[in-house]
Design a protein around this motif. Sequence first.
Motif, PDB file in Angstrom:
ATOM      1  N   MET A 167       0.840  -1.188   0.000  1.00  0.00           N
ATOM      2  CA  MET A 167       0.000   0.000   0.000  1.00  0.00           C
ATOM      3  C   MET A 167       0.880   1.243   0.000  1.00  0.00           C
ATOM      4  O   MET A 167       1.858   1.336   0.727  1.00  0.00           O
ATOM      5  N   PHE A 168       0.502   2.203  -0.825  1.00  0.00           N
ATOM      6  CA  PHE A 168       1.144   3.507  -0.864  1.00  0.00           C
ATOM      7  C   PHE A 168       0.224   4.501  -0.180  1.00  0.00           C
ATOM      8  O   PHE A 168      -0.986   4.475  -0.379  1.00  0.00           O
ATOM      9  N   TRP A 169       0.799   5.377   0.649  1.00  0.00           N
ATOM     10  CA  TRP A 169       0.014   6.501   1.161  1.00  0.00           C
ATOM     11  C   TRP A 169       0.943   7.661   1.445  1.00  0.00           C
ATOM     12  O   TRP A 169       2.108   7.491   1.774  1.00  0.00           O
ATOM     13  N   GLU A 170       0.389   8.864   1.262  1.00  0.00           N
ATOM     14  CA  GLU A 170       1.144  10.082   1.490  1.00  0.00           C
ATOM     15  C   GLU A 170       0.214  11.134   2.077  1.00  0.00           C
ATOM     16  O   GLU A 170      -0.913  11.303   1.623  1.00  0.00           O
ATOM     17  N   GLN A 171       0.696  11.822   3.093  1.00  0.00           N
ATOM     18  CA  GLN A 171      -0.048  12.905   3.728  1.00  0.00           C
ATOM     19  C   GLN A 171       0.438  14.230   3.174  1.00  0.00           C
ATOM     20  O   GLN A 171       1.645  14.442   3.011  1.00  0.00           O
ATOM     21  N   MET A 172      -0.522  15.138   2.874  1.00  0.00           N
ATOM     22  CA  MET A 172      -0.197  16.461   2.371  1.00  0.00           C
ATOM     23  C   MET A 172      -1.020  17.492   3.131  1.00  0.00           C
ATOM     24  O   MET A 172      -2.213  17.276   3.341  1.00  0.00           O
ATOM     25  N   GLN A 173      -0.409  18.577   3.528  1.00  0.00           N
ATOM     26  CA  GLN A 173      -1.143  19.658   4.195  1.00  0.00           C
ATOM     27  C   GLN A 173      -1.503  20.677   3.126  1.00  0.00           C
ATOM     28  O   GLN A 173      -0.616  21.235   2.472  1.00  0.00           O
ATOM     29  N   VAL A 174      -2.826  20.900   2.929  1.00  0.00           N
ATOM     30  CA  VAL A 174      -3.272  21.733   1.808  1.00  0.00           C
ATOM     31  C   VAL A 174      -4.272  22.796   2.246  1.00  0.00           C
ATOM     32  O   VAL A 174      -4.992  22.637   3.226  1.00  0.00           O
ATOM     33  N   GLY A 175      -4.311  23.876   1.493  1.00  0.00           N
ATOM     34  CA  GLY A 175      -5.325  24.915   1.686  1.00  0.00           C
ATOM     35  C   GLY A 175      -5.026  25.874   2.811  1.00  0.00           C
ATOM     36  O   GLY A 175      -4.136  25.669   3.624  1.00  0.00           O
ATOM     37  N   GLN A 176      -5.824  26.943   2.852  1.00  0.00           N
ATOM     38  CA  GLN A 176      -5.628  27.986   3.856  1.00  0.00           C
ATOM     39  C   GLN A 176      -5.903  27.498   5.278  1.00  0.00           C
ATOM     40  O   GLN A 176      -5.390  28.054   6.242  1.00  0.00           O
ATOM     41  N   MET A 177      -6.712  26.451   5.412  1.00  0.00           N
ATOM     42  CA  MET A 177      -6.991  25.882   6.736  1.00  0.00           C
ATOM     43  C   MET A 177      -6.033  24.746   7.077  1.00  0.00           C
ATOM     44  O   MET A 177      -6.166  24.093   8.101  1.00  0.00           O
ATOM     45  N   MET A 178      -5.057  24.508   6.213  1.00  0.00           N
ATOM     46  CA  MET A 178      -4.017  23.497   6.412  1.00  0.00           C
ATOM     47  C   MET A 178      -4.605  22.123   6.753  1.00  0.00           C
ATOM     48  O   MET A 178      -4.201  21.466   7.706  1.00  0.00           O
TER      49      MET A 178
ATOM     50  N   GLY B  72      -3.087   4.455  -2.266  1.00  0.00           N
ATOM     51  CA  GLY B  72      -3.198   3.672  -3.479  1.00  0.00           C
ATOM     52  C   GLY B  72      -2.583   2.295  -3.398  1.00  0.00           C
ATOM     53  O   GLY B  72      -1.883   1.950  -2.444  1.00  0.00           O
ATOM     54  N   ASP B  73      -2.858   1.530  -4.418  1.00  0.00           N
ATOM     55  CA  ASP B  73      -2.312   0.188  -4.582  1.00  0.00           C
ATOM     56  C   ASP B  73      -1.347   0.232  -5.763  1.00  0.00           C
ATOM     57  O   ASP B  73      -1.792   0.324  -6.915  1.00  0.00           O
ATOM     58  N   PRO B  74      -0.046   0.169  -5.513  1.00  0.00           N
ATOM     59  CA  PRO B  74       0.932   0.246  -6.607  1.00  0.00           C
ATOM     60  C   PRO B  74       0.771  -0.867  -7.650  1.00  0.00           C
ATOM     61  O   PRO B  74       1.076  -0.649  -8.827  1.00  0.00           O
TER      62      PRO B  74
ATOM     63  N   GLU C 186      -4.536   1.818  -8.861  1.00  0.00           N
ATOM     64  CA  GLU C 186      -5.731   2.532  -8.404  1.00  0.00           C
ATOM     65  C   GLU C 186      -5.436   3.289  -7.122  1.00  0.00           C
ATOM     66  O   GLU C 186      -4.685   2.812  -6.265  1.00  0.00           O
ATOM     67  N   ALA C 187      -6.073   4.452  -6.972  1.00  0.00           N
ATOM     68  CA  ALA C 187      -5.863   5.281  -5.791  1.00  0.00           C
ATOM     69  C   ALA C 187      -7.125   6.042  -5.442  1.00  0.00           C
ATOM     70  O   ALA C 187      -8.069   6.124  -6.230  1.00  0.00           O
ATOM     71  N   LEU C 188      -7.098   6.604  -4.247  1.00  0.00           N
ATOM     72  CA  LEU C 188      -8.145   7.517  -3.803  1.00  0.00           C
ATOM     73  C   LEU C 188      -7.472   8.663  -3.081  1.00  0.00           C
ATOM     74  O   LEU C 188      -6.331   8.547  -2.633  1.00  0.00           O
ATOM     75  N   VAL C 189      -8.180   9.768  -3.005  1.00  0.00           N
ATOM     76  CA  VAL C 189      -7.688  10.914  -2.250  1.00  0.00           C
ATOM     77  C   VAL C 189      -8.716  11.224  -1.171  1.00  0.00           C
ATOM     78  O   VAL C 189      -9.921  11.214  -1.417  1.00  0.00           O
TER      79      VAL C 189
END
Length: 144
Positions: free
Chosen positions: A1-12, A19-21, A25-28
């Motif tokens: 399993m692949f996963w990555e955390q990202m801090q996005v937007g003005q509210m962080m 995803g499955d390498p 297929e992936a989801l956000v």
Amino acid sequence: MFWEQMQVGQMMVFAYLVGDPQSGEALVIDPADETEDIIARAKKNNLQIKYIVNTHGHVDHISGNSDMKKLTGAQIIVHEDDAYRLTTTPASLLAMFNAKASPAADITVKDGDQIRVGDVTLNVLHTPGHSEGSMSLYTNGIVF
């Protein structure tokens, strides 16, 4: 399993790419903003976004849904108790967050349901409190 955390937007807000390498297929989860960057990270890892999952329907978590859906064709998933929130965010809140209105949910889930991308299975845990349809997603010792 692949996963990555990202801090996005003005509210962080924390968005997650999961995803499955093997299958590609992936989801956000909670694409609050910076959708093009999230898509670029998926492409960099040879993943195609199949689903957009919102942990709840507040504007700061759903404001990237429209662009993400338009750019990827992904289906939007939200807990059945928060589905109405996606399409009823007041215009004043959208303006305050410089956000676009979200399309309606394509799929609603409830406690005990599963969301799958390839061989990755996320178990839906209904965790109301922040909103009546808040949910967490559990897999292999990880909770989103």
